[in-house]
Design a protein around this motif. Structure first.
Motif, mmCIF file in Angstrom:
data_model
loop_
_atom_site.group_PDB
_atom_site.id
_atom_site.type_symbol
_atom_site.label_atom_id
_atom_site.label_comp_id
_atom_site.label_asym_id
_atom_site.label_seq_id
_atom_site.Cartn_x
_atom_site.Cartn_y
_atom_site.Cartn_z
ATOM 1 N N ARG A 13 0.845 -1.189 0.000
ATOM 2 C CA ARG A 13 0.000 0.000 0.000
ATOM 3 C C ARG A 13 0.887 1.249 0.000
ATOM 4 O O ARG A 13 2.103 1.153 -0.043
ATOM 5 C CB ARG A 13 -0.907 0.020 1.245
ATOM 6 C CG ARG A 13 -0.092 0.108 2.548
ATOM 7 C CD ARG A 13 -0.968 0.120 3.795
ATOM 8 N NE ARG A 13 -1.870 1.254 3.846
ATOM 9 C CZ ARG A 13 -1.536 2.467 4.252
ATOM 10 N NH1 ARG A 13 -0.284 2.730 4.618
ATOM 11 N NH2 ARG A 13 -2.412 3.439 4.284
ATOM 12 N N TYR A 35 -6.516 -3.432 -1.358
ATOM 13 C CA TYR A 35 -6.857 -2.419 -0.355
ATOM 14 C C TYR A 35 -7.680 -3.026 0.776
ATOM 15 O O TYR A 35 -8.452 -3.965 0.581
ATOM 16 C CB TYR A 35 -7.626 -1.257 -0.987
ATOM 17 C CG TYR A 35 -8.972 -1.621 -1.571
ATOM 18 C CD1 TYR A 35 -10.154 -1.487 -0.826
ATOM 19 C CD2 TYR A 35 -9.087 -2.093 -2.882
ATOM 20 C CE1 TYR A 35 -11.388 -1.819 -1.362
ATOM 21 C CE2 TYR A 35 -10.307 -2.425 -3.423
ATOM 22 C CZ TYR A 35 -11.465 -2.285 -2.663
ATOM 23 O OH TYR A 35 -12.687 -2.625 -3.190
ATOM 24 N N ASP A 39 -8.113 1.673 3.351
ATOM 25 C CA ASP A 39 -7.490 2.230 2.148
ATOM 26 C C ASP A 39 -8.440 2.391 0.968
ATOM 27 O O ASP A 39 -7.989 2.568 -0.169
ATOM 28 C CB ASP A 39 -6.323 1.336 1.716
ATOM 29 C CG ASP A 39 -5.069 1.581 2.538
ATOM 30 O OD1 ASP A 39 -4.895 2.719 3.012
ATOM 31 O OD2 ASP A 39 -4.278 0.642 2.718
ATOM 32 N N SER A 42 -7.594 5.413 -0.889
ATOM 33 C CA SER A 42 -6.164 5.672 -1.036
ATOM 34 C C SER A 42 -5.771 5.853 -2.500
ATOM 35 O O SER A 42 -6.403 5.310 -3.413
ATOM 36 C CB SER A 42 -5.353 4.531 -0.421
ATOM 37 O OG SER A 42 -5.495 4.520 0.984
ATOM 38 N N VAL A 45 -5.063 2.856 -4.912
ATOM 39 C CA VAL A 45 -6.250 2.157 -5.402
ATOM 40 C C VAL A 45 -6.771 2.834 -6.673
ATOM 41 O O VAL A 45 -7.167 2.173 -7.645
ATOM 42 C CB VAL A 45 -7.344 2.128 -4.313
ATOM 43 C CG1 VAL A 45 -8.604 1.438 -4.828
ATOM 44 C CG2 VAL A 45 -6.828 1.421 -3.061
#
Length: 400
Positions: A13, A35, A39, A42, A45
């Protein structure tokens, strides 16, 4: 030349996931992100070609969940997995699972990873390969008389350490035989309390040390190269904060000599792909091998800036079965680079992680300036994962 990889799942990540995704885009390889609940919004992603849900925020239920990651990789048709750094990047069980399922692990083999992860076994292999190691015991010590014998050979002062764990527990300092005998039983008791075992080993205490590492790459044809050094001596609580290249205490002759030793270390464990050989340099200028980090390092951009080589792309090409496209003599150390790790921490409360919303962020830019980060206005810093939020790397003709 092997078959070109067409899709890579990134088992990570944050900024390192974004770094791998960028390399994939430039190589026209499909990137697959993962994810957790934490996340969902995020940046990695949104940047990947595909993204799959892993599970709850806790790492054991998401980014450390080997079975779930393999399951997603198979269902998504991923040909390879890049582990990034941290999480499962140095987990030989994960690498072995990839191998068992016909998925290319972009990193060393599980066998090499198991060797580099075993402190005592790795030290034995390095000594046999004539790689200089810190003087001390090769085996676990049960008797104080044996500890005294080894300490006299290594030379005082020495450290007594537990072979079964880290974190500073079970470590004792002794500057003569009397002190060593006094500390042995206390160290054994402390080790038993912390780890349930009392196995100790003796290691010479090096004074005035500098922490210097050499970037390595080795392909499946056995071609090994070093991409010069990075100095990582500026640390807090054994965690690197600032890294730079070249080191101010490494001249051209030393760089070549220790670089060749680092390559020999990789060969001795049949290493594959990118990794790092770490050394301690004492105040007399002697270098001692301490470990191989069997993954891409956080500080890899420093090497990229002074060599002009994209290490993530090189990793992918090696994983495809390609040979390293340059000879050792082709490499040149160009200028100087320094990296500063930016962590979300509270300096007024002993640097504990600081989490929550990032309402705005202003990233520096300009010639010779690089920022690797997952931050953007409105993002959140999670308390479930590492506090590193960005890396600021700058390059110049020299350190002035």
């Amino acid at each position: 030349m092997g078959k070109l990889i067409s899709s890579i799942l990134i088992a990570n990540r944050g900024e390192i996931a974004l770094r791998v995704i960028r390399a994939c885009k430039e190589m026209k390889i499909k990137s697959i992100a993962l994810y957790s609940d934490e996340d969902l919004s995020s940046k990695h992603v949104k940047s990947a070609d595909e993204a799959y849900y892993l599970g709850p925020p806790a790492p054991t239920k998401s980014y450390l969940n080997i079975d779930r990651i393999i399951e997603i990789a198979i269902s998504a048709g991923a040909e390879a997995i890049h582990p990034g750094y941290g999480f499962l990047s140095e987990n030989e069980t994960f690498a072995a699972k990839c191998e068992e399922n016909g998925i290319i692990f972009i990193g060393p083999t599980s066998e090499a990873m198991a060797l580099t992860g075993d402190k005592m076994k790795c030290k034995e292999i390095m000594k046999n390969a004539e790689v200089p190691t810190i003087p001390g015991s090769d085996d676990i010590l049960e008797e104080v008389d044996k500890a005294v014998e080894i300490a006299e050979e290594a030379g005082y002062p020495v450290l007594l350490k537990s072979a079964y764990g880290g974190g500073g527990r079970g470590i004792r300092f002794a500057n003569d035989e009397k002190k060593l005998r006094e500390e042995f039983e206390m160290a054994a008791a402390e080790s038993r309390a912390a780890f349930g075992k009392s196995g100790l080993y003796v290691e010479k205490f090096l004074q005035g040390i500098r922490h210097i590492e050499f970037q390595l790459a080795r392909d499946s044809s056995g071609n090994g190269r070093h991409l010069f050094e990075r100095e990582c001596s500026i640390q807090r609580r054994h965690q690197k904060l600032i890294e730079f290249s070249p080191s101010s205490v490494v001249d051209k002759k030393t760089r070549s000599k220790i670089g060749e030793i680092a390559v020999r270390a990789a060969e001795s464990v049949d290493y594959l792909n990118a990794g790092t050989a770490e050394f301690l340099r004492d105040e007399k200028g002697n270098f001692y091998f301490i470990e191989v980090n069997s993954r891409l390092q956080v500080e890899h951009p420093v090497t990229e800036l002074v060599t002009g080589i994209d290490l993530v792309k090189l990793q992918i090409k090696i994983a495809c079965g390609e040979e390293i496209p340059f000879k050792q003599d082709d490499l040149n150390l160009n200028g100087s680079a320094i990296e500063c790790r930016i962590n979300a921490e509270d300096p007024f409360h002993d640097f504990v992680p600081s989490v929550g919303l990032v309402p705005d962020c202003n990233l520096p830019y300009g010639p010779g300036v690089r920022v690797d980060t997952y931050l953007y206005p409105g993002c959140s810093v999670s308390g479930y994962y590492d506090s590193l939020v960005a890396k600021l790397i700058t390059w110049g003709q020299d350190f002035n």
